[in-house]
Structure formats: structure tokens, C-alpha cells
Scaffold this active site. Structure first.
Site, short mmCIF file in Angstrom:
data_model
loop_
_atom_site.label_atom_id
_atom_site.label_comp_id
_atom_site.label_asym_id
_atom_site.label_seq_id
_atom_site.Cartn_x
_atom_site.Cartn_y
_atom_site.Cartn_z
N THR A 1 30.58 34.99 61.28
CA THR A 1 30.06 35.79 61.56
C THR A 1 29.41 36.76 60.49
OG1 THR A 1 31.63 36.55 63.08
CG2 THR A 1 30.63 38.14 62.64
N SER B 1 22.68 39.87 44.58
CA SER B 1 25.05 40.20 45.45
C SER B 1 24.37 41.88 45.80
CB SER B 1 25.40 40.18 44.60
OG SER B 1 26.74 40.22 44.84
N ALA B 2 24.91 41.81 47.05
CA ALA B 2 24.90 43.24 47.37
C ALA B 2 25.41 44.45 46.25
CB ALA B 2 25.16 43.93 48.68
N HIS B 3 26.44 44.21 45.95
CA HIS B 3 27.08 45.39 45.53
C HIS B 3 26.79 45.39 43.78
CE1 HIS B 3 29.99 42.95 42.79
NE2 HIS B 3 29.15 41.62 44.15
N THR C 1 28.03 34.39 44.41
CA THR C 1 29.20 33.43 44.49
C THR C 1 28.68 32.38 45.38
OG1 THR C 1 30.94 34.20 43.01
CG2 THR C 1 31.85 32.00 44.16
N CYS D 1 34.33 39.25 34.91
CA CYS D 1 33.97 38.73 36.57
C CYS D 1 35.24 37.70 36.28
CB CYS D 1 33.02 37.40 35.80
SG CYS D 1 32.11 38.46 36.28
N1 PMP Z 1 25.78 36.09 38.93
C1 PMP Z 1 25.92 36.94 38.20
C2 PMP Z 1 24.74 37.08 36.84
C3 PMP Z 1 26.96 38.10 37.88
O1 PMP Z 1 27.11 39.27 37.68
C4 PMP Z 1 28.22 38.48 39.73
C5 PMP Z 1 28.64 38.98 39.32
N2 PMP Z 1 29.64 39.39 38.29
C6 PMP Z 1 28.19 36.79 40.61
C7 PMP Z 1 26.99 36.19 40.19
C8 PMP Z 1 28.68 36.52 41.44
O2 PMP Z 1 28.28 37.85 42.57
P1 PMP Z 1 29.26 37.97 43.38
O3 PMP Z 1 30.17 38.83 43.51
O4 PMP Z 1 28.31 38.66 44.33
O5 PMP Z 1 30.23 36.88 43.91
#
Ligand code: PMP
Length: 387
Positions: free
Chosen positions: A239, A201-203, A73, A326
Site C-alpha cells: 500500500t 527521498s521526501a524527508h 534506502t 545515518c
Molecule cells: N542517500 C543519501 C545520500 C542519504 O543522505 C540518505 C539519508 N541519510 C539516504 C540515501 C537514505 O534515505 P532514506 O532515509 O529515505 O532511506
């Protein structure tokens, strides 16, 4: 992790991989600030730079092209600014074009004023047409920034990024791609994609929440969104989340196994979709004809409402999503399915199953058993009996 449950929501957040867990635990045993000069600080710096090297290797770019941030994000908001520098020259984008199926962090238009953001429509499979983009860019005076995701989080549809990048560059614009769902599931080399900026994104790849990154093509410099300290070569103040970054790096260091893993997962997903056809009611798999990620299946069964199904799955120990997860867990009509022209009643039943590194066939068998029960209780009688 409670492994009594079945987790089929990797597109929302993947289960952290063992490598990520080990790296996070190691960091907790010896935490430090990557900007400090003492031994703990130097260890933190070393872990951060190792992770940068690992991500750069996967994206096939120099490590200096990678900026760590808190997640996608933030990464997307940073990229979507109307001023960039390219080869030391200021570039002011006249307009921002985003596809109608983007994640909300892109759809919101970042720092662009709302009247300079245009939405690109998609076809029935969720794809942006390069010919249509060509026409829209032809009508725009001045350079444009275009943002189209590599693969969709709800349907898994893979966009023709290289073809879109060609069009954008021919018109003197720049292309950003949100590769959050693609990382680890398909090749995402910056040059092959042809993108000027890629965000991840790492997760979503089996790391830990709290780290993400922006990678930029040669000559591209994007102004800092966070201002303050000089971290990340003055590109992102604050940080660094060293634990999450180290865990991200540890996952990416195992990237030589990603292709084989993706193939195994695709076989499971395809098997699941074949089994869906044996359920005695007509299922619709969204984006099925398009090039899709192998881990995602977004489908609907007539008469089955997503919220009812999700509650039933949850009570039976199974985590899945309806459309997109989301938006704070709310079950709202999916903007992705709407943009694909899916009828509201069918979209209201969209269930997204997303598989990952720990998914087994036994888990999918259990998922199908519960789905059969849900269907028996909700599907219109006639259709249920029809098979
Ligand atoms: N872009 C896409 C295509 C996603 O699926 C997501 C997470 N749902 C994000 C952006 C946002 O990622 P983050 O959770 O790391 O903010």
C-alpha cells in the site's frame, strides 16, 4: 515543532515544510487506500497521481517513469539489482561500481554478490574521476551498473554526473544516481544528469518520512524488489504511504521557489564559513574547493572532538551532526572523509551543519557563539591564542 531549538541538520531530515504539514493533515482527515474504488480510495489515488506529476515535473520525465517507494534506502536497493530490462531486452550487469563516498544503502551493493561490487576511489574533494572510471570500465567484460551520488550528504560535494554518464554509456553500461541531497537544492532533470535511474527521498526536501521514489529513463524497467500486490504498476508491491506521498507532492508543487531559496541558503552558508575563519584556531572545511551544495558545511577545528561538540550544541538547543547521522546516531569515523584522505584525528572532529528552508542568520549567530565556547574549552591553548 519546538521552535525554541535551532535545527541545523537538514541533510539528516529536513524540517517538514508548511505545505507538507497541511497535506498530511488533510490526508489524516480523509484517509483511504489508493487501490480502493470507493470515494476515499479515489481521493487517495488522486493525491498519489498529483504527487507523481509534481515529481515528474521536477525530474523532467513522464509521470509513468516514477515509482513511489518507502524512501531512498528502498529505492537504492531496488535499483542495485543485477538484472534490468532495457527496451524490453534483458540486461545482466557483469559488475556494480559504486563510489567510496556513497550512502550505506548504495555502498552495501544491493542485490549484487559482494565479489561483483567494486569501489571507485575519490580525490581529496570527494570527486570521482571520469578518466579513472573510463579505465576501470575498459577492464570489465560485459555491461556494468555504476552508482554515483549527485551530491554527498556529509560534505555536499557535487559529482560530475553528466560526464560520468557519458563514460558509462560509451562502455554500454547504465548509470544510477542517488539524488537524495540534490533534490530541491540544485537542478536534477533526468536528461541533464544523463542518468538511467535517479532515486530521491521526501524527508530530505521538507516532506515527511516514509516516501521516496525511483525515476527511470526511457526504456528502462527495474524489477520489483517488493513482490505481492499490483501497486505502482507492479513495480512495487505494498500500500502506498499516501499521506507522505501527498506531502511530498505538495512540497514539489512549490518547486518554482527552490532556486531562490537555495541562493538565500547559500549566502547564509558562505557567511557562516567566513565567520569560521574568525575563530581563533585554524578550521578546515571539507570539500570547500569543489562544486558543493549551498546548504552544507562540514568542518573541523583542531582539538575539538565531534562528540563533545555535539553534546554541547544539543545542551544549548542546537541540532547538528558529526559527519554522517545515518548510522543509528553512533559517532564513528566517517567513511566519506576517510575516502577523501582526511587524517583520522581531524576527521574525528568533523561537524556537519546543514541549512534549510527555515534557517535564519540569527540561528547561525547563536551556533557560532556556542562554537566559540566549545573551542575555548577544547582547542589547544597555543592555537587559541594565535589569532
Ligand atoms: N542517500 C543519501 C545520500 C542519504 O543522505 C540518505 C539519508 N541519510 C539516504 C540515501 C537514505 O534515505 P532514506 O532515509 O529515505 O532511506
Amino acid at each position: 515543532m519546538n521552535r525554541d531549538r535551532i535545527y541545523l541538520d537538514y541533510n539528516a531530515s529536513a524540517l517538514p515544510r508548511p505545505a507538507a504539514r497541511a497535506a498530511m493533515m488533510a490526508w489524516l482527515d480523509c484517509p483511504g487506500n489508493a487501490s480502493s474504488v470507493h470515494a476515499e480510495g479515489r481521493v487517495a489515488r488522486k493525491k498519489t497521481e498529483a504527487a507523481r506529476d509534481a515529481l515528474a515535473a521536477v525530474l523532467d520525465c513522464p509521470p509513468q517513469a516514477v515509482t513511489f517507494v518507502s524512501g531512498a534506502t528502498e529505492a537504492n536497493n531496488t535499483v542495485l539489482q543485477p538484472h534490468w530490462k532495457v527496451n524490453e531486452e534483458d540486461v545482466v550487469f557483469e559488475r556494480l561500481f559504486v563510489s567510496a563516498v556513497e550512502h550505506p544503502s548504495v555502498l552495501s551493493g544491493g542485490r549484487f554478490p559482494a565479489d561483483r561490487v567494486e569501489i571507485l576511489p575519490v580525490d581529496g574533494d570527494g570527486l570521482v574521476d571520469p578518466v579513472l572510471l573510463d579505465a576501470r570500465l575498459g577492464e570489465t567484460g560485459g555491461p556494468a551498473l555504476v552508482s554515483v551520488m549527485t551530491a554527498n550528504n556529509e560534505t555536499g560535494t557535487v559529482q560530475p554526473i553528466a560526464a560520468l554518464a557519458d563514460v558509462v554509456h560509451r562502455h554500454g553500461g547504465r548509470l544510477h544516481t542517488d539524488a537524495v541531497q540534490a533534490l530541491g537544492r540544485m537542478p536534477v532533470a533526468l536528461e541533464t544528469l544523463g542518468a538511467d535511474a535517479v532515486t530521491v527521498s521526501a524527508h530530505k526536501v521538507g516532506g515527511i518520512q516514509g516516501a521516496g521514489a525511483i525515476a527511470t529513463a526511457s526504456g528502462v524497467a527495474i524489477p520489483a524488489l517488493m513482490r505481492g500486490g499490483g501497486q505502482e504498476a507492479f513495480r512495487r508491491a505494498g500500500t502506498e504511504a499516501v499521506g507522505a506521498i501527498a506531502a511530498f507532492g505538495a512540497v514539489l508543487e512549490t518547486s518554482d521557489t527552490f532556486a531562490e531559496e537555495a541562493a538565500r541558503i547559500r549566502r547564509l552558508r558562505d557567511w557562516l564559513e567566513t565567520e569560521l575563519t574568525h575563530i581563533p584556531t585554524q578550521s578546515t572545511v571539507f570539500g570547500q574547493k569543489a562544486n558543493r551544495l549551498g546548504n552544507t558545511s562540514c568542518f573541523a577545528l583542531p582539538g575539538v572532538r565531534a562528540e563533545t561538540a555535539m553534546i554541547a550544541f544539543d545542551l544549548n538547543g542546537i541540532a547538528v551532526s558529526s559527519g554522517s547521522a545515518c548510522s543509528s546516531g553512533k559517532v564513528a569515523a566517517s567513511h566519506v572523509l576517510k575516502a577523501m584522505g582526511v587524517d583520522d584525528a581531524l576527521a574525528a572532529g568533523a561537524i556537519r551543519v546543514s541549512l534549510g528552508w527555515a534557517t535564519t542568520q540569527d540561528e547561525l549567530v547563536e551556533f557560532l557563539r556556542v562554537l566559540q565556547t566549545v573551542c575555548k574549552n577544547s582547542c589547544p591553548q597555543g592555537q587559541n591564542e594565535a589569532a
